[in-house]
Design a protein around this motif. Sequence first.
Motif, PDB file in Angstrom:
ATOM      1  N   GLU A 104       0.851  -1.176   0.000  1.00 39.99           N
ATOM      2  CA  GLU A 104       0.000   0.000   0.000  1.00 39.99           C
ATOM      3  C   GLU A 104       0.896   1.238   0.000  1.00 39.99           C
ATOM      4  O   GLU A 104       1.961   1.248   0.609  1.00 39.99           O
ATOM      5  N   GLU A 151       0.881   3.952   1.496  1.00 41.90           N
ATOM      6  CA  GLU A 151       1.215   4.529   2.796  1.00 41.90           C
ATOM      7  C   GLU A 151       2.397   3.825   3.446  1.00 41.90           C
ATOM      8  O   GLU A 151       3.017   4.370   4.350  1.00 41.90           O
ATOM      9  N   ARG A 152       2.697   2.615   2.998  1.00 42.40           N
ATOM     10  CA  ARG A 152       3.783   1.856   3.605  1.00 42.40           C
ATOM     11  C   ARG A 152       5.073   1.950   2.806  1.00 42.40           C
ATOM     12  O   ARG A 152       6.098   1.404   3.214  1.00 42.40           O
ATOM     13  N   GLU A 184       7.332   8.860   4.501  1.00 41.52           N
ATOM     14  CA  GLU A 184       6.766   7.561   4.848  1.00 41.52           C
ATOM     15  C   GLU A 184       5.401   7.803   5.482  1.00 41.52           C
ATOM     16  O   GLU A 184       5.260   8.679   6.338  1.00 41.52           O
ATOM     17  N   GLY A 185       4.416   7.045   5.031  1.00 39.01           N
ATOM     18  CA  GLY A 185       3.084   7.184   5.599  1.00 39.01           C
ATOM     19  C   GLY A 185       2.483   8.558   5.412  1.00 39.01           C
ATOM     20  O   GLY A 185       1.671   9.012   6.230  1.00 39.01           O
ATOM     21  N   GLY A 186       2.869   9.239   4.348  1.00 39.21           N
ATOM     22  CA  GLY A 186       2.323  10.559   4.071  1.00 39.21           C
ATOM     23  C   GLY A 186       3.003  11.695   4.806  1.00 39.21           C
ATOM     24  O   GLY A 186       2.631  12.857   4.647  1.00 39.21           O
ATOM     25  N   TYR A 214       1.255  12.264  -2.775  1.00 44.31           N
ATOM     26  CA  TYR A 214       0.213  11.593  -1.978  1.00 44.31           C
ATOM     27  C   TYR A 214      -1.184  12.022  -2.397  1.00 44.31           C
ATOM     28  O   TYR A 214      -2.143  11.258  -2.252  1.00 44.31           O
TER      29      TYR A 214
END
Length: 260
Positions: free
Chosen positions: A95, A97-98, A125-127, A257
């Motif tokens: 995904e 986000e990862r 990382e993760g947005g 993102y």
Amino acid sequence: MDGPRPGDSSGVEPVGVRRMSTGEPQEVLERLRRHLQERGTACELEGLASRYLHTQDADLGGRILGALLARDGRFEVRNGLVRLIRIPDPYEAEEVERVPFAVVDFETNGMVPERAIEIGLACFEGGEEVEAFETLLDPGTPVAPFVQRLTGIVPADLAGRPTFGAVWPELEQRLRGRVLVAHNLAFDRRVLLQELERLGLGEPLGEPAFCTLRFARKLIPREEGRDLDALAERFGYEFSARHRALDDARAAGRILYRLV
């Protein structure tokens, strides 16, 4: 490509083969990669040489292109055919986000030879931005007046700054293990590869790469704008220092993102 061509021991440039400038082989290989990817099948080496090297000598052009391709692990040449080798993407099933991203932006001198004068790197990382790196560079060349006006970077700012070679180990450490991202990846990757070529290095990073500009072109109509300014306005990002490497990299990261 400098010096005698393959098969030309006289040092005289063969008729029908134009000489490529520093960095141009990488541009040729990138265009060839996109062509093979779009075709989805192998293509004849000599036909590709004619198309991308503009040579009238099919045999010589094939040997020159074959030598270039032999140094690039993305291609396989067999029985006169060129095909792409699919490099496994460790993030393919992840995904977004990862996935760790390294968003890079270069400002250059606007001269020939083209040299980097500033690097900006924002890691996400993760947005969220988790790490940043920026530095001015001494290119050892003048800086074009239009670049000085655009960026505000003047020669006095670069005097005594590190060279690209001095900062590369630190930059490589941050790039390693992350997906390389840029808004107009073809430009920023070309600058990176040209600087590495001057250090006698090839392309050391086998990481996947992503171009926010090319992706935006697939999603957003031309009339609505796909450049960094238009996308920043569209998604509500405010620049603190437009046309400076780190701020542009941060903008591209935030836009990434929103696009995906």
